[in-house]
Write a protein that holds these residues in place. Structure first.
Motif, PDB file in Angstrom:
ATOM      1  N   GLN A 166       0.853  -1.183   0.000  1.00 60.01           N
ATOM      2  CA  GLN A 166       0.000   0.000   0.000  1.00 60.01           C
ATOM      3  C   GLN A 166       0.890   1.235   0.000  1.00 60.01           C
ATOM      4  O   GLN A 166       1.959   1.230   0.632  1.00 60.01           O
ATOM      5  CB  GLN A 166      -0.893   0.006   1.246  1.00 60.01           C
ATOM      6  CG  GLN A 166      -1.887   1.153   1.236  1.00 60.01           C
ATOM      7  CD  GLN A 166      -2.861   1.110   2.405  1.00 60.01           C
ATOM      8  OE1 GLN A 166      -2.841   0.180   3.206  1.00 60.01           O
ATOM      9  NE2 GLN A 166      -3.697   2.115   2.498  1.00 60.01           N
ATOM     10  N   CYS A 167       0.451   2.246  -0.710  1.00 57.31           N
ATOM     11  CA  CYS A 167       1.175   3.517  -0.733  1.00 57.31           C
ATOM     12  C   CYS A 167       1.380   4.006   0.696  1.00 57.31           C
ATOM     13  O   CYS A 167       0.501   3.875   1.535  1.00 57.31           O
ATOM     14  CB  CYS A 167       0.366   4.538  -1.535  1.00 57.31           C
ATOM     15  SG  CYS A 167       1.048   6.200  -1.487  1.00 57.31           S
ATOM     16  N   GLU A 168       2.550   4.586   0.966  1.00 62.17           N
ATOM     17  CA  GLU A 168       2.830   5.045   2.330  1.00 62.17           C
ATOM     18  C   GLU A 168       1.982   6.244   2.721  1.00 62.17           C
ATOM     19  O   GLU A 168       1.902   6.596   3.891  1.00 62.17           O
ATOM     20  CB  GLU A 168       4.319   5.411   2.454  1.00 62.17           C
ATOM     21  CG  GLU A 168       5.193   4.188   2.511  1.00 62.17           C
ATOM     22  CD  GLU A 168       6.659   4.530   2.728  1.00 62.17           C
ATOM     23  OE1 GLU A 168       6.971   5.684   3.095  1.00 62.17           O
ATOM     24  OE2 GLU A 168       7.494   3.620   2.516  1.00 62.17           O
ATOM     25  N   ALA A 169       1.368   6.884   1.713  1.00 63.53           N
ATOM     26  CA  ALA A 169       0.661   8.120   2.038  1.00 63.53           C
ATOM     27  C   ALA A 169      -0.830   8.070   1.716  1.00 63.53           C
ATOM     28  O   ALA A 169      -1.544   9.028   1.991  1.00 63.53           O
ATOM     29  CB  ALA A 169       1.302   9.285   1.287  1.00 63.53           C
ATOM     30  N   CYS A 170      -1.318   6.985   1.120  1.00 63.22           N
ATOM     31  CA  CYS A 170      -2.745   6.954   0.794  1.00 63.22           C
ATOM     32  C   CYS A 170      -3.254   5.515   0.729  1.00 63.22           C
ATOM     33  O   CYS A 170      -2.545   4.582   1.096  1.00 63.22           O
ATOM     34  CB  CYS A 170      -3.035   7.722  -0.505  1.00 63.22           C
ATOM     35  SG  CYS A 170      -2.615   6.833  -2.009  1.00 63.22           S
ATOM     36  N   VAL A 171      -4.480   5.343   0.260  1.00 63.08           N
ATOM     37  CA  VAL A 171      -5.132   4.025   0.317  1.00 63.08           C
ATOM     38  C   VAL A 171      -4.860   3.162  -0.910  1.00 63.08           C
ATOM     39  O   VAL A 171      -5.369   2.056  -1.017  1.00 63.08           O
ATOM     40  CB  VAL A 171      -6.661   4.173   0.478  1.00 63.08           C
ATOM     41  CG1 VAL A 171      -7.005   4.874   1.785  1.00 63.08           C
ATOM     42  CG2 VAL A 171      -7.272   4.915  -0.713  1.00 63.08           C
ATOM     43  N   TRP A 185       5.385   4.596  -2.991  1.00 57.64           N
ATOM     44  CA  TRP A 185       4.102   5.300  -3.117  1.00 57.64           C
ATOM     45  C   TRP A 185       3.409   5.000  -4.435  1.00 57.64           C
ATOM     46  O   TRP A 185       4.026   4.496  -5.371  1.00 57.64           O
ATOM     47  CB  TRP A 185       4.273   6.791  -2.921  1.00 57.64           C
ATOM     48  CG  TRP A 185       5.533   7.336  -3.507  1.00 57.64           C
ATOM     49  CD1 TRP A 185       5.822   7.450  -4.830  1.00 57.64           C
ATOM     50  CD2 TRP A 185       6.677   7.821  -2.804  1.00 57.64           C
ATOM     51  NE1 TRP A 185       7.055   7.975  -5.002  1.00 57.64           N
ATOM     52  CE2 TRP A 185       7.605   8.222  -3.776  1.00 57.64           C
ATOM     53  CE3 TRP A 185       6.980   7.983  -1.456  1.00 57.64           C
ATOM     54  CZ2 TRP A 185       8.838   8.753  -3.440  1.00 57.64           C
ATOM     55  CZ3 TRP A 185       8.215   8.511  -1.139  1.00 57.64           C
ATOM     56  CH2 TRP A 185       9.116   8.887  -2.114  1.00 57.64           C
ATOM     57  N   CYS A 186       2.123   5.359  -4.454  1.00 62.15           N
ATOM     58  CA  CYS A 186       1.298   5.071  -5.626  1.00 62.15           C
ATOM     59  C   CYS A 186       1.893   5.734  -6.857  1.00 62.15           C
ATOM     60  O   CYS A 186       2.026   5.116  -7.894  1.00 62.15           O
ATOM     61  CB  CYS A 186      -0.132   5.530  -5.369  1.00 62.15           C
ATOM     62  SG  CYS A 186      -0.296   7.278  -4.944  1.00 62.15           S
ATOM     63  N   SER A 187       2.263   6.990  -6.728  1.00 62.53           N
ATOM     64  CA  SER A 187       2.888   7.677  -7.845  1.00 62.53           C
ATOM     65  C   SER A 187       3.605   8.915  -7.343  1.00 62.53           C
ATOM     66  O   SER A 187       3.267   9.466  -6.298  1.00 62.53           O
ATOM     67  CB  SER A 187       1.845   8.058  -8.896  1.00 62.53           C
ATOM     68  OG  SER A 187       1.489   9.416  -8.770  1.00 62.53           O
ATOM     69  N   LEU A 190       1.150  11.922  -7.297  1.00 63.29           N
ATOM     70  CA  LEU A 190       0.072  11.972  -6.312  1.00 63.29           C
ATOM     71  C   LEU A 190       0.611  12.069  -4.892  1.00 63.29           C
ATOM     72  O   LEU A 190       0.197  12.922  -4.126  1.00 63.29           O
ATOM     73  CB  LEU A 190      -0.818  10.739  -6.432  1.00 63.29           C
ATOM     74  CG  LEU A 190      -1.613  10.637  -7.733  1.00 63.29           C
ATOM     75  CD1 LEU A 190      -2.324   9.306  -7.823  1.00 63.29           C
ATOM     76  CD2 LEU A 190      -2.613  11.769  -7.827  1.00 63.29           C
ATOM     77  N   CYS A 191       1.517  11.184  -4.521  1.00 66.02           N
ATOM     78  CA  CYS A 191       1.971  11.137  -3.128  1.00 66.02           C
ATOM     79  C   CYS A 191       3.478  11.329  -2.971  1.00 66.02           C
ATOM     80  O   CYS A 191       3.917  11.840  -1.956  1.00 66.02           O
ATOM     81  CB  CYS A 191       1.571   9.816  -2.484  1.00 66.02           C
ATOM     82  SG  CYS A 191      -0.195   9.723  -2.191  1.00 66.02           S
ATOM     83  N   GLY A 192       4.266  10.904  -3.960  1.00 66.51           N
ATOM     84  CA  GLY A 192       5.719  10.964  -3.834  1.00 66.51           C
ATOM     85  C   GLY A 192       6.204  12.362  -3.520  1.00 66.51           C
ATOM     86  O   GLY A 192       6.946  12.582  -2.559  1.00 66.51           O
TER      87      GLY A 192
HETATM   88 ZN   LIG Z   1      -0.511   7.423  -2.617  1.00 63.31          ZN
END
Ligand SMILES: [Zn+2]
Length: 211
Positions: A166-171, A185-187, A190-192
């Motif tokens: 799972q992304c460290e910052a979101c779902v 992270w997801c991207s 978005l979160c990186g």
């Molecule tokens: Zn994320």
């Protein structure tokens, strides 16, 4: 593998594709956006758009077929069941990521699905060798279960299970295909970047308080 191309193609037709696995992209159809948790599969036309955006449905004939689902009897109740399944799958994936096994009930549910709806397979020549390919039929909405159970089973039995993360910052969940296996992270978009900025500010704050 898609690391370089990822930035350009993260969003397709309003859906997020950063997971490297269709079943995880499916899980990610309820992201948390600025306005909170958002259901992207809000109705049958949205599901049809997701199937096309994901590339699962690609030929013109198949596209026409799934587009006719908008008015198909039972399509809305199928979508409701699909979303309920997605949330049970989420629970199983969270357990996997936490180092434990999915619940016995969920395993049984997937097993029942695999037995009831096994995909047909065919042999095909591909780059000078013979490959066995699974065939999915999309005549009715409920035909999607074959693909869903098949992909869910592949995910649960993934040998490199610690690459499901799972992304460290979101779902958002993803399958890490990076060489080092160090994706966090997801991207980046978005979160990186958000995380990098936060880490920078934290370091700066800490640096200032030491002075
Ligand atoms: Zn994320």
């Amino acid at each position: 593998m898609r690391a370089g191309a990822q930035d350009a193609e993260e969003w397709v037709d309003g859906f997020l594709f950063v997971a490297n696995r269709p079943i995880l992209d499916f899980l990610n159809t309820r992201p948390v956006l600025a306005e909170g948790p958002t259901e992207l599969l809000s109705d049958v036309p949205a599901l049809v758009r997701w199937l096309i955006a994901s590339g699962i449905v690609s030929s013109a004939g198949e596209k026409r077929l799934v587009q006719s689902w908008r008015n198909a009897p039972g399509a809305a109740s199928f979508l409701k069941d699909l979303i309920t399944f997605r949330e049970r799958l989420r629970e199983a994936v969270l357990r996997l990521e936490g180092g434990s096994a999915p619940s016995e009930e969920f395993m049984q549910e997937v097993n029942r699905g695999l037995l009831e709806r096994p995909p047909a397979t065919v042999l095909r020549k591909h780059e000078g060798r013979i490959v066995r390919e699974r065939l999915f039929d999309f005549e009715r909405p409920s035909d999607l279960w074959t693909l869903i159970f098949d992909e869910a089973a592949d995910l649960l039995s993934e040998p490199e299970i610690d690459r499901i993360r799972q992304c460290e910052a979101c779902v958002v969940h993803f399958f890490d295909t990076s060489k080092k296996g160090s994706r966090r992270w997801c991207s980046m978009n978005l979160c990186g970047n958000k995380l990098k900025v936060a880490a920078y500010q934290r370091r700066k704050r800490e640096g200032e308080s030491e002075r």
